[in-house]
Each structure stands twice: as C-alpha cells, then as structure tokens.
Design an enzyme around this catalytic site. Structure first.
Site, PDB file in Angstrom:
ATOM      1  CD  GLU A  21      -4.787   7.382   5.907  1.00 45.03           C
ATOM      2  OE1 GLU A  21      -5.898   6.878   6.074  1.00 45.03           O
ATOM      3  OE2 GLU A  21      -3.840   7.208   6.695  1.00 45.03           O
ATOM      4  CD  GLU A  64      -2.922   0.915   2.443  1.00 43.90           C
ATOM      5  OE1 GLU A  64      -3.323  -0.248   2.696  1.00 43.90           O
ATOM      6  OE2 GLU A  64      -3.274   1.905   3.103  1.00 43.90           O
ATOM      7  CG  ASP A 108      -1.659   4.579   2.883  1.00 41.35           C
ATOM      8  OD1 ASP A 108      -2.194   3.983   1.949  1.00 41.35           O
ATOM      9  OD2 ASP A 108      -1.606   4.130   4.042  1.00 41.35           O
TER      10      ASP A 108
END
Length: 289
Positions: free
Chosen positions: A107, A103, A105
């Site tokens: 955010e 993953e 990311d």
C-alpha cells in the site's frame, strides 16, 4: 535444501500438478484484468498495455485479475499519484476471499508535494494481519514506472522493488506460525481516499482541488500456478520453456545483503520492534532468523 521439506502431502500433490507447465505469454490488461469499480474512473488504454486508476471526491476505482493463483512470481510496474497526494492510498495486493482470508500487501501512502511516499506492507494469514512494515523508497515513485514484485512460494513471501528485496516472510509453520499455502489469491489494486489515517496518521487531509488523482500500471507479468475452475492448477512461466525456478527460490547471500541495506536505511516502521504494541512479547516470527 529439499524443495518442499516443510509442506504437507496435500501441497505436494498440488505442486505435482503445477509442474505440468502451461506458459503465460503476451500479458495484456484486456485479457488478464477487469476494472471492477469506479464508474469509468478505471481505464484500459494503449491496446491493453496501460491501465490507469483515478480518484476524485466522489469515488476511487479498482481492478482485479481474472485468474486466481496458488503461488507465483508477480511483477507490475506502477507510477504513483504525483504532486500533493496526501490522503490517497494506492493499494496493490494479493488476496483470497472468506473470513479466514490470506493477503499480501503493498500500500502506497500519499503525502504532501516533495515529501516521500511511505510503502506500507502487510501479510495476512487465516484472517490475521498485524504484521506491518513500512519503508521509504530511494527514488521518486511518481516520476516514472518502477517494478513492484511479489514472490510467493512454499518457502517464503518476498516483496521487492526494481529487483531489490525489501521484505521477507519465511514459512515458519514448523514453529507454529501460519503461512499462506492453501487458498488461491487474485491480484487486486485500488486507488481510494483514506485521509482519516493515511498521511501523518490522518492529520493531513486530501486536497480535492488537486483531483483527479491518477496512478498508472503497465508491464504485468506472472510466472504462477493458475487455479482453473477451483479444482485443477497449472504452473506457467513467461516464456515458452515455462520457468518454474521461482517455486524453489530463496534469497542468496547478495540478496540478503540488499535486504539488510533496505531495512537499515529505509525502514520507518517494523511491528517486530514495537514494544508498546506487544507488551507481552513479540509475535513468534519476529524472533526467528
């Protein structure tokens, strides 16, 4: 520098297939993404050129790409939730599936009106993350659209904002650090309530009188290796010529200076300098140039 000097024979075979170029053109949210949850709170508008996600006290919303990618240069323009966005998180990321997932990311942690957003980044390999770096931005991300980019190739993962690199995660497999290279990933995004941790560690709660909260997306583009039916892979660029230069892209000297500028002036948390968290010593990638 050799293009794939530190990768496996399997990876070389995959990339050799990728070099038979298929162009990805005319990106459109109707064609490229599915709104996967939110009971109507996620909307595709303007003939497929705009996508919005909304959050209210009952539910958030989210979408995912129809394609899976094994390496790519992914761009998306976002305009984040304006005003008092405390407690909300707008997540934009690549992820594989399964218990040992990879993953990458972005955010965006909301905040009180007038306070800056925090951009929270992380890299997971084989189900293990704990590589958080956080940044402020040098502009108001709610006033207009800005481009958030993920470059993922066999050499590195690079996160950039409006073309300015903010985070680099190099392939250090030769030094025992796992690197995502075998698991295809989809693009995901979601807008959700995380007021138990998102703003000042959960001290500031979501003000539901400000709902619905809305984030907007436009101008998606992908120069990427698209996995077809889980077996074959084709690489494409955003033009008829099929640009695959991103497959061997690394930071040049000016981009390295830009990265240092961001990290010196806008980084607010780095796992590689959190001695309380790693009393036995930092993860190995922290000690590599």
């Amino acid at each position: 520098m050799a293009l794939f000097s530190s990768t496996s024979v399997t990876l070389l075979l995959i990339i050799s297939v990728c070099l038979f170029v298929t162009s990805l053109v005319s990106a459109n949210f109707y064609n490229d993404f599915d709104v996967t949850w939110g009971d109507g709170r996620g909307k595709i508008l303007d003939n497929g050129n705009l996508l919005t996600l909304s959050l209210d006290k009952f539910s958030g919303s989210g979408f995912q790409s129809r394609n899976e990618y094994l390496f790519g240069k992914i761009d998306m323009q976002l305009k984040l939730v304006p005003g008092n966005s405390a407690g909300t998180v707008t997540a934009y990321y690549l992820s594989s599936t399964g218990s040992n997932w990879d993953e990458i990311d972005f955010e965006f942690l909301g905040n009180l009106s007038g306070e800056p957003y925090i951009v929270h980044t992380n890299v997971f390999t084989q189900g293990k993350g704990n590589r958080e770096q956080q940044f402020y931005l040098w502009f108001d991300p709610t006033a207009d659209f800005h481009t958030y980019s993920i470059l993922w190739n066999p050499q590195l993962i690079l996160l950039s904002v409006d073309g300015t690199p903010i985070r680099e995660f190099k392939n250090e497999e030769s030094n025992g650090v796992p690197f995502p290279k075998n698991q295809p990933m989809r693009i995901y995004s979601s807008l959700w309530n995380a007021d138990d941790w998102a703003t000042r560690g959960g001290l500031v709660k979501t003000d539901w009188s400000q709902a619905p909260f809305t984030a907007s997306y436009r101008n998606f583009s992908a120069e990427a290796c698209v996995v077809v039916s889980g077996t074959s892979t084709s690489c494409g660029g955003g033009s008829a010529s099929g640009n695959t230069a991103w497959l061997s892209e690394v930071l040049d000297s000016s981009e390295q200076e830009e990265l240092k500028w961001v990290q010196n002036n806008y980084m607010v948390y780095n796992y590689c300098s959190d001695s309380k968290r790693f009393p036995q010593g930092y993860p190995p990638e922290c000690n590599m140039g």
